[in-house]
Scaffold this active site. Structure first.
Site, mmCIF file in Angstrom:
data_model
loop_
_atom_site.group_PDB
_atom_site.id
_atom_site.type_symbol
_atom_site.label_atom_id
_atom_site.label_comp_id
_atom_site.label_asym_id
_atom_site.label_seq_id
_atom_site.Cartn_x
_atom_site.Cartn_y
_atom_site.Cartn_z
ATOM 1 N N ASP A 433 0.854 -1.181 0.000
ATOM 2 C CA ASP A 433 0.000 0.000 0.000
ATOM 3 C C ASP A 433 0.899 1.245 0.000
ATOM 4 O OD1 ASP A 433 -2.314 1.487 0.076
ATOM 5 O OD2 ASP A 433 -2.849 0.978 2.139
ATOM 6 N N GLU A 436 2.629 4.946 -4.098
ATOM 7 C CA GLU A 436 2.586 5.857 -5.258
ATOM 8 C C GLU A 436 3.915 6.573 -5.535
ATOM 9 O OE1 GLU A 436 -1.095 4.545 -4.002
ATOM 10 O OE2 GLU A 436 0.224 5.805 -2.789
ATOM 11 N N ASP A 509 -9.153 3.859 -2.138
ATOM 12 C CA ASP A 509 -9.985 4.346 -1.033
ATOM 13 C C ASP A 509 -11.326 4.883 -1.525
ATOM 14 O OD1 ASP A 509 -7.780 3.681 0.441
ATOM 15 O OD2 ASP A 509 -7.131 5.736 0.813
#
Length: 836
Positions: A433, A436, A509
């Site tokens: 997670d 990015e 999300d």
């Protein structure tokens, strides 16, 4: 056939150049296009057959891709090819150079004044050491009005026209509760789009990992009468055209044109460049239960027991960041999880798995061994001053592993060894997670673009590929810990072209709102056609508290999407499937059990995706490329070629309009077996227990007859076959089977691939791939034949040993359905069922 047609851009450095490549046939081979003619200032290249040509004009520079005599695509027809030369900073120039190159220096000074060498974002200053370095190129797609791809955006499946303030952005960002129907980039980027029209599909793969913008403008076909102009002019003027303008902040122009001509051809051509979907372990196709966070070992034990108490199958429970010691990955919070191996043994005894999170940021703490070792070896991304980059994330002040460095990936892979990752076992898998990468107080909540990676590359050059490399290192680590024997499972939030080789992706999300359930379908369809078949959306919505009806509908939709996980944020109410009353628990149970019943079909689809690049979740236009009505549909989709799914995405729905494509098709309701002819819209009444799913005539779908507590309990359970006859009275299908977890299907050819065929009243089971061998105790216990217009007089089975056996049967004239029960036909041997 891959052909380098032109070097489009050179900046004075060997690496800074541009390439335009054609991908013909099934992949790039070494054979080049042949120069067949041309005069001064032009060149024509053709493939061996001469049906595909590339016409290159030098001044003005333009490339026309032609099929026979039709121009399919033009490059630089709008003159938007540009590339900015890398430059030496003014401060490094001597007075003499300034005098000799006064005009250039003045230009650069003007550029500095305009902020092109230095940009500000809030309190951040982005210094471009070599000046602005953007690139761009336009493509005109002749006759095309329908474009798809370039994920990830919370947008429609079909790409829309853009404006100056509203272009598609590819820039991986951590966006909490992203807005829908926006073109701004979110977690992942695949710079690849497909264009489709009647008779042809093509693709453009813009291989660039820096921030990229895509402008799209479609000029629809204009009809002219022959009295207005001559026929040829009318034909030219009457054709639609879509212009696509790619712009990247940095890098080189490296473009692959995928020439099709069919959707299937384009999928194969793209996978020849980026790889196919990894073959997942079977457990990962079951249901996953996650939340931020399950509190401790007792919580995990109670949730696990809750599934058994309420007779709901599931395969994996997940632990978020709170399971670690102060957000230090590869550790355990000793108060909450004092004995993680014992906890995993409890799960193992239930034939279930555990997934834990591992993010790319590493807490700055000299006493934390992962940080200390990475620091010692120089494994962190650097800032522009050459020091370790530091940013804020979950643990507080953190440094970020430089996954672009092969040595860092090798070291990181080693952290998953059982001897290194204390408390881990072989049922523990990984979730990447925040990759990015997310930097809480950074510009746009990410890393500064002038941070420095391995090889002295700036972050701006490779931002969109950072998460790809973490998932790659993680997957390789899980393989290595098993000494190359076991398939990994890795979920990643950030991704790039080729991420399909390393695991699964989800849509991040989302919110517990009906609009997010609805938008998940086009988002997943777009991921699927751009190579990433193993994809899903958080069931129930990550943020907020779903009402019971929304949660039920989301489970029903998720059960028919490739990655199936319920997830919720830390401040949401608990929402395990049994917490919404008996009736809603029953409905959720039924949806999850439908998923498990279809696992043989799902697993076979994943094998096809792995071997032949066919998407699992398919927009209707992929299966019905010659039907205009399907080109813009995104509220229903195909699972493989056999099932059409139309999830209910509106509250209090009592009816849904389902389009059933194909004028020569027949479709069967998967529950009632009612049938409809294709090429029509059907009004389907729905209640809260309805999942509109239709089986296509001409298909055979294998199912499991007995649902276990998890996939591991279903290994030897019997199969059923749903045979849905076409208008011609025939059907075909397949079943792929292996051990579900190892690489022996690949290295030792330990698999079964069976083909089912119904023709002229005979259903046969035969071998689809003679290379595979795998012993199976499983039998086909039940067969339903849908669309059998006449009651048979007898049914017999014919086995490979020559024995014939009469079979009792039931026929329903109202639904034209034949039911065969209590069979015992081994799934791995040849046999026939004769219906007379």
């Amino acid at each position: 056939m891959a052909a380098t047609c032109a070097g489009l851009a050179r900046r004075g450095q060997a690496a800074n150049q541009g390439w335009l490549r054609l991908v013909l046939g099934l992949g790039p081979l070494s054979k080049r296009l042949i120069s067949c003619s041309g005069d001064t200032g032009s060149l024509i290249l053709a493939n061996g057959k001469g049906d595909l040509r590339c016409h290159i004009t030098a001044n003005p520079f333009k490339v026309d891709l032609m099929c026979k005599e039709e121009v399919v695509m033009s490059i630089n027809s709008l003159g938007q090819l540009y590339f900015e030369h890398l430059q030496t900073p003014l401060k490094q120039r001597t007075t003499r150079e300034k005098e000799e190159n006064a005009s250039i220096d003045t230009s650069q000074e003007n550029q500095e004044d305009l902020g092109l060498w230095e940009e500000k974002f809030a309190e951040f200053v982005d210094v471009k050491v070599n000046g602005p370095a953007s690139i761009g190129l336009d493509f005109s797609l002749h006759g095309f009005e329908h474009l798809y791809g370039i994920p990830q955006h919370a947008e429609s499946h079909r790409l829309k026209n853009t404006s100056d303030e509203d272009v598609y952005r590819l820039y991986n960002l951590d966006v909490y509760g992203y807005k829908i129907h926006e073109k701004m980039g979110i977690y992942g980027s695949v710079p690849y789009l497909l264009a489709h029209k009647l008779g042809r599909t093509v693709g453009i793969f813009w291989l660039n990992s820096s921030e990229t913008l895509v402008e799209i403008n479609t000029e629809p076909a204009v009809k002219y009468t022959l009295t207005q102009m001559d026929p040829e002019a009318a034909k030219q003027k009457g054709s639609s055209r879509t212009d696509v303008h790619w712009m990247s902040e940095s890098g080189i122009i490296d473009v692959f044109l995928l020439t099709g001509p069919t959707p299937s051809d384009v999928f194969k051509q793209y996978s020849s460049l980026t790889g196919t979907q990894a073959m997942p372990p079977l457990f990962s196709l079951g249901y996953h239960q996650c939340r931020w966070n399950y509190e401790d070992e007792q919580d995990v034990k109670a949730v696990d027991a809750g599934f058994d108490k309420h007779d709901i199958p599931y395969d994996v429970i997940w632990l978020d960041i709170e399971h670690t010691k102060g957000k230090r990955y590869f550790t355990w919070d000793k108060k909450r999880f004092p004995n993680p191996q014992r906890m995993q043994e409890l799960l193992r005894n239930k034939k279930r798995k555990l997934v834990v999170i591992s993010d790319p940021h590493i807490k700055i703490d000299p006493d934390y061994s992962v940080y200390a070792k990475a620091k010692e070896q120089g494994f962190f991304v650097k800032n522009h001053k050459g020091e370790d980059f530091e940013g804020i994330c979950w643990p507080g002040l953190s440094s970020y592993l430089d996954f672009t460095n092969p040595k860092v990936r090798e070291w990181y892979s080693g952290l998953f060894a059982f001897s290194v990752y204390q408390g881990s076992t072989d049922i523990l898998y990984i979730w990447n997670d925040m990759n990015e990468p997310s930097v809480f107080r950074g510009p746009e909540k990410t890393m500064q673009k002038n941070a420095i990676h391995h090889g002295n590359w700036e972050h701006r050059e490779l931002h969109n590929i950072y998460g790809f490399y973490q998932q790659k290192a993680t997957a390789e680590g899980l393989i290595q810990r098993s000494k190359g024997k076991e398939r990994p499972f890795v979920l990643t939030r950030s991704f790039f072209a080729g991420s399909q080789k390393y695991g699964a992706v989800w849509t991040g999300d989302n919110r517990a709102e009906w609009s997010y359930l609805k938008i998940s379908i086009p988002m997943l369809l777009t991921l699927s056609i751009t190579g990433i078949s193993f994809c899903g959306a958080d069931v129930g919505g990550f943020i907020g508290n779903p009402e019971a009806e929304l949660l039920v509908r989301w489970y029903q939709a998720g059960a028919y999407q490739p990655f199936f996980r319920g997830h919720a944020t830390i401040n949401s109410k608990r929402r395990e499937p049994w917490l919404f009353g008996k009736e809603h628990t029953r409905l959720i149970r039924e949806a999850i059990r439908e998923r498990y019943a279809l696992l043989p079909y799902w697993y076979s689809l994943f094998y096809r995706a792995h071997m032949t690049s066919e998407p699992i979740m398919r927009p209707l236009w992929v299966e019905f490329p010659d039907e205009l009505e399907t080109f813009g549909m995104e509220d229903e989709y195909m699972l493989g070629s056999a099932l059409l799914v139309h999830p209910v995405t509106e509250p209090k729905a009592t009816v849904v309009d389902v389009f059933l494509p194909g004028s020569s098709e027949v479709w069967y309701d998967s529950k009632t077996f009612a049938s409809w002819e294709g090429a029509c819209t059907v009004n389907i009444p729905v209640t809260l227990d309805t999942i509109p799913v239709f089986q296509r005539g001409g298909s055979v779908v294998p199912i499991k007859r007995v649902i276990g507590k998890s996939t591991g309990w279903m290994t030897d359970s019997p199969y059923g076959l749903r045979v849905a006859l076409s208008t011609k009275g025939s059907a075909v299908g397949e079943l792929y089977l292996d051990d579900g977890h190892s690489f022996q299907y690949l290295h030792q050819k330990q698999f079964l691939h069976r083909k089912f065929c119904f023709c002229s009243g005979v259903l046969s089971n035969s071998c689809a791939d003679e290379r595979g061998h795998y012993p199976s105790k499983c039998v086909v216990e039940q067969i339903f034949v849908l669309g059998l217009k006449k009651q048979p007089s007898s049914v017999t089975t014919h086995s490979s040993d020559g024995k014939d056996q009469p079979v009792a049967f039931t026929y329903c004239a109202r639904t034209s359905t034949l039911s065969l029960e209590k069979l015992s036909l081994n799934v791995g041997t040849d046999w026939e069922v004769h219906i007379k």
